[in-house]
Design a protein around this motif. Structure first.
Motif, PDB file in Angstrom:
ATOM      1  N   UNK A  21       0.804  -1.215   0.000  1.00 12.64           N
ATOM      2  CA  UNK A  21       0.000   0.000   0.000  1.00 12.64           C
ATOM      3  C   UNK A  21       0.842   1.272   0.000  1.00 12.64           C
ATOM      4  N   UNK A  22       1.999   1.256   0.625  1.00 10.92           N
ATOM      5  CA  UNK A  22       2.798   2.468   0.785  1.00 10.92           C
ATOM      6  C   UNK A  22       4.013   2.497  -0.138  1.00 10.92           C
ATOM      7  N   UNK A  23       4.001   1.690  -1.189  1.00 12.63           N
ATOM      8  CA  UNK A  23       5.050   1.692  -2.203  1.00 12.63           C
ATOM      9  C   UNK A  23       4.422   2.102  -3.533  1.00 12.63           C
ATOM     10  N   UNK A  24       5.055   3.027  -4.263  1.00  7.20           N
ATOM     11  CA  UNK A  24       4.559   3.390  -5.586  1.00  7.20           C
ATOM     12  C   UNK A  24       4.517   2.166  -6.485  1.00  7.20           C
ATOM     13  N   UNK A  25       3.383   1.943  -7.122  1.00 11.19           N
ATOM     14  CA  UNK A  25       3.139   0.683  -7.810  1.00 11.19           C
ATOM     15  C   UNK A  25       3.442   0.732  -9.306  1.00 11.19           C
ATOM     16  N   UNK A  26       3.988  -0.362  -9.808  1.00 11.15           N
ATOM     17  CA  UNK A  26       4.102  -0.568 -11.250  1.00 11.15           C
ATOM     18  C   UNK A  26       2.762  -1.108 -11.748  1.00 11.15           C
ATOM     19  N   UNK A  27       2.323  -0.628 -12.897  1.00 13.47           N
ATOM     20  CA  UNK A  27       1.034  -1.065 -13.420  1.00 13.47           C
ATOM     21  C   UNK A  27       1.228  -1.705 -14.795  1.00 13.47           C
ATOM     22  N   UNK A  28       0.381  -2.652 -15.153  1.00 17.50           N
ATOM     23  CA  UNK A  28       0.534  -3.316 -16.450  1.00 17.50           C
ATOM     24  C   UNK A  28       0.147  -2.392 -17.598  1.00 17.50           C
ATOM     25  N   UNK A  29       1.025  -2.284 -18.575  1.00 16.24           N
ATOM     26  CA  UNK A  29       0.774  -1.508 -19.787  1.00 16.24           C
ATOM     27  C   UNK A  29       1.493  -2.207 -20.918  1.00 16.24           C
ATOM     28  N   UNK A  30       0.768  -2.564 -21.948  1.00 15.05           N
ATOM     29  CA  UNK A  30       1.304  -3.428 -23.001  1.00 15.05           C
ATOM     30  C   UNK A  30       2.569  -2.856 -23.636  1.00 15.05           C
ATOM     31  N   UNK A  31       2.605  -1.548 -23.863  1.00 15.97           N
ATOM     32  CA  UNK A  31       3.729  -0.958 -24.572  1.00 15.97           C
ATOM     33  C   UNK A  31       4.933  -0.657 -23.680  1.00 15.97           C
ATOM     34  N   UNK A  32       4.773  -0.771 -22.369  1.00 19.07           N
ATOM     35  CA  UNK A  32       5.867  -0.490 -21.435  1.00 19.07           C
ATOM     36  C   UNK A  32       6.578  -1.786 -21.093  1.00 19.07           C
ATOM     37  N   UNK A  33       7.883  -1.825 -21.370  1.00 17.27           N
ATOM     38  CA  UNK A  33       8.624  -3.070 -21.187  1.00 17.27           C
ATOM     39  C   UNK A  33      10.095  -2.740 -21.015  1.00 17.27           C
ATOM     40  N   UNK A  34      10.744  -3.425 -20.067  1.00 24.23           N
ATOM     41  CA  UNK A  34      12.185  -3.236 -19.905  1.00 24.23           C
ATOM     42  C   UNK A  34      12.973  -4.236 -20.737  1.00 24.23           C
ATOM     43  N   UNK A  35      12.297  -5.236 -21.274  1.00 22.70           N
ATOM     44  CA  UNK A  35      12.970  -6.234 -22.114  1.00 22.70           C
ATOM     45  C   UNK A  35      12.851  -5.817 -23.571  1.00 22.70           C
ATOM     46  N   UNK A  36      13.801  -5.032 -24.038  1.00 21.68           N
ATOM     47  CA  UNK A  36      13.700  -4.427 -25.377  1.00 21.68           C
ATOM     48  C   UNK A  36      14.858  -4.857 -26.277  1.00 21.68           C
ATOM     49  N   UNK A  37      15.500  -5.946 -25.949  1.00 21.25           N
ATOM     50  CA  UNK A  37      16.664  -6.389 -26.714  1.00 21.25           C
ATOM     51  C   UNK A  37      16.313  -6.563 -28.188  1.00 21.25           C
ATOM     52  N   UNK A  38      17.078  -5.886 -29.045  1.00 19.73           N
ATOM     53  CA  UNK A  38      16.888  -6.016 -30.481  1.00 19.73           C
ATOM     54  C   UNK A  38      15.781  -5.189 -31.075  1.00 19.73           C
TER      55      UNK A  38
ATOM     56  N   UNK B  83       8.936   1.789 -17.993  1.00 19.70           N
ATOM     57  CA  UNK B  83       8.070   1.268 -16.940  1.00 19.70           C
ATOM     58  C   UNK B  83       6.818   2.123 -16.870  1.00 19.70           C
ATOM     59  N   UNK B  84       5.683   1.508 -16.617  1.00 20.35           N
ATOM     60  CA  UNK B  84       4.446   2.243 -16.356  1.00 20.35           C
ATOM     61  C   UNK B  84       4.190   2.208 -14.850  1.00 20.35           C
ATOM     62  N   UNK B  85       4.019   3.379 -14.274  1.00 23.18           N
ATOM     63  CA  UNK B  85       3.856   3.505 -12.833  1.00 23.18           C
ATOM     64  C   UNK B  85       2.572   4.248 -12.510  1.00 23.18           C
ATOM     65  N   UNK B  86       2.066   4.000 -11.316  1.00 24.08           N
ATOM     66  CA  UNK B  86       0.870   4.726 -10.900  1.00 24.08           C
ATOM     67  C   UNK B  86       1.184   6.209 -10.732  1.00 24.08           C
ATOM     68  N   UNK B  87       0.204   7.018 -11.017  1.00 22.72           N
ATOM     69  CA  UNK B  87       0.309   8.463 -10.856  1.00 22.72           C
ATOM     70  C   UNK B  87      -0.138   8.814  -9.435  1.00 22.72           C
ATOM     71  N   UNK B  88       0.754   9.416  -8.667  1.00 24.22           N
ATOM     72  CA  UNK B  88       0.451   9.794  -7.289  1.00 24.22           C
ATOM     73  C   UNK B  88       0.342  11.309  -7.268  1.00 24.22           C
ATOM     74  N   UNK B  89      -0.803  11.821  -6.935  1.00 28.46           N
ATOM     75  CA  UNK B  89      -1.187  13.132  -7.427  1.00 28.46           C
ATOM     76  C   UNK B  89      -0.841  14.339  -6.561  1.00 28.46           C
ATOM     77  N   UNK B  90      -0.356  14.173  -5.352  1.00 26.94           N
ATOM     78  CA  UNK B  90      -0.230  15.335  -4.478  1.00 26.94           C
ATOM     79  C   UNK B  90       1.205  15.796  -4.248  1.00 26.94           C
ATOM     80  N   UNK B  91       2.125  15.434  -5.152  1.00 29.50           N
ATOM     81  CA  UNK B  91       3.468  15.978  -5.092  1.00 29.50           C
ATOM     82  C   UNK B  91       4.368  15.266  -4.102  1.00 29.50           C
TER      83      UNK B  91
END
Length: 489
Positions: free
Chosen positions: A98-115, A122-130
């Motif tokens: 609950x208290x860690x900024x979360x990674x969220x699933x997004x098809x186009x976001x990927x760290x495995x981009x070899x080739x 990475x796609x991350x949750x938007x935490x809105x209050x700065x």
């Protein structure tokens, strides 16, 4: 802006400007790639720096109504890919905390981009209050202490972050978040976030639980340098020390960082469960313990977190923070023996007004949005697109009539082309560089990093407490390269 134009621009710049232009070009590439997704609308930059950047997108439904905002984080070049890949690895383990900024699933976001020729993202949750840093700068300018009950609530959030690292929930994508609790039946993990500063604490939303009905959640972000320590004892020592450092600086937010002494150990005491006074050494600035209207139990617990020989175990730390955060304003006035004029600030209404004024409704000093607050452009004046990843904004589907193309008659004048993203990124980078130059000119010495004395002490004091006169001078370590791309400083 096309590649040939950018290439021509690079040839005409000096080396420093070339780096900035290349940084803008990478941001342009990433933004352009994700703009091809018809379910994403580009909304601006959350941050951009020498190691990477973070872009804001709105996810929309089939009726083009916004559902939520997300952050797309990317590394600037191959030398910085490792941090992003490392962050993705640890965020997978921490999914559901609950208290860690979360990674969220997004098809186009990927760290495995070899080739593929793409940048890892990475796609991350938007935490809105700065960030906590922005709030402390605003509130610290008032030269006023933060209420004890708010400090206890923040303290509890930081402890739950530490628990998440010790017992990662390893939840499934989109699984419900859960509150972090000590699990005495499972061996803890020796994970440390390893990049402690106030811009990696981000202020989230409220919820309907007692813990966050008045003070919003505080999330820990950026695990690019997350690592396993040699054992859990070492990890807990560093993580609990980090909690103490953060609470010390938050408590003294109206005092400039360079005036806070967190290098010199000195003696304090606390009372154990039997009422016996226990002396200990601490790195806490003495003003935390001697602050007017401070809850003495709060101040002593901060001092213990920053002690090499009296740190509380995680279970005790959680229990004490839960008890402190559960106190009412009236109970706090009695326990801390508050001055009558200060007591109203500890009531629910006083804390709500503080949060409204300095977090929810606060503009920046010059009228623009703060550089490290993840809101840019038109989002500053439009209603929020979302109430957070946990509470998506659901809008009813609206049937729209088809628009017929005009057959004859006068045509509308062509609109001016929109400015390219590349130009916008260049302007943002130029603003960052100007701000860095102003801050460098105003500083007589480089900014001091956290943990500069604490780690040295830990490794030198294995044989028990050392008397202050016997201490070797604490050497200032090399400056830490603050690599968080969401930290635009």
């Amino acid at each position: 802006m096309d590649r040939s134009t950018i290439a021509g621009l690079l040839l005409s710049l000096n080396p420093t400007d070339v780096v900035d232009a290349q940084t803008a070009a990478v941001a342009d590439d990433v933004a352009t790639y994700f703009r091809q997704d018809k379910k994403l609308l580009y909304r601006g930059m959350a941050g951009i720096g020498r190691h990477g950047g973070a872009l804001i997108f709105a996810q929309i439904d089939e009726n083009r109504c916004p559902v939520r905002r997300i952050i797309v984080k990317y590394s600037i070049d191959a030398t910085n890919d490792e941090d992003l890949i490392n962050e993705a690895f640890w965020l997978e383990k921490l999914r559901g905390a609950e208290h860690i900024g979360q990674m969220i699933p997004l098809a186009n976001a990927n760290v495995n981009i070899s080739g593929t020729g793409k940048r890892p993202t990475l796609a991350l949750e938007y935490i809105e209050n700065g960030t906590m840093s922005t709030f402390l700068e605003r509130y610290g300018a008032e030269n006023v202490w933060i209420p004890n009950r708010m400090l206890w609530s923040i303290f509890l959030c930081l402890v739950r972050q530490e628990i998440a690292m010790a017992w990662p929930p390893r939840g499934a994508p989109n699984a419900p978040l859960r509150r972090e609790m000590v699990d005495f039946w499972e061996a803890p993990t020796a994970l440390t976030q390893n990049s402690p500063h106030r811009r990696n604490l981000v202020i989230g939303n409220f919820d309907d639980t007692a813990e966050h009905s008045i003070v919003p959640r505080i999330h820990l972000i950026d695990f690019g340098r997350g690592k396993l320590e040699i054992d859990y004892e070492t990890a807990q020592h560093f993580n609990t020390g980090y909690v103490g450092y953060m609470m010390s600086y938050i408590t003294l937010c109206h005092i400039p960082d360079e005036e806070i002494d967190d290098e010199t150990p000195w003696e304090w005491h606390y009372y154990d469960s039997t009422g016996v006074a226990k002396p200990f050494l601490t790195f806490t600035d003495s003003r935390v313990l001697n602050a007017p209207n401070i809850d003495p139990e709060l101040a002593t617990l901060i001092a213990r977190c920053m002690s090499p020989d009296a740190q509380p175990r995680i279970g005790e730390l959680l229990e004490l923070c839960e008890q402190g955060a559960a106190l009412s304003g009236e109970q706090m006035a009695v326990r801390a023996d508050l001055d009558p004029e200060w007591s109203p600030k500890e009531l629910d209404e006083g804390i709500r007004e503080l949060i409204k004024q300095y977090i929810l409704d606060a503009p920046s000093v010059d009228g623009r949005l703060p550089a490290d607050r993840p809101l840019v452009g038109l989002d500053a004046i439009r209603p929020p697109l979302t109430r957070g990843i946990r509470h998506p904004l659901v809008r009813p589907k609206v049937e729209r009539e088809p628009q017929n193309e005009p057959q004859n008659g006068p045509q509308d004048e062509p609109q001016a082309p929109r400015p390219s993203l590349f130009q916008g990124f260049q302007e943002q980078i130029e603003m960052i560089r100007m701000r860095e130059a102003r801050e460098a000119a105003a500083r007589e010495e480089p900014p001091r990093s956290l943990f500069r004395g604490f780690r040295d002490w830990f490794f030198r004091s294995n044989e028990g407490p050392v008397i202050r006169e016997d201490l070797d001078p604490i050497q200032e370590p090399d400056p830490v390269d603050d690599h968080d791309p969401m930290d635009v400083d």
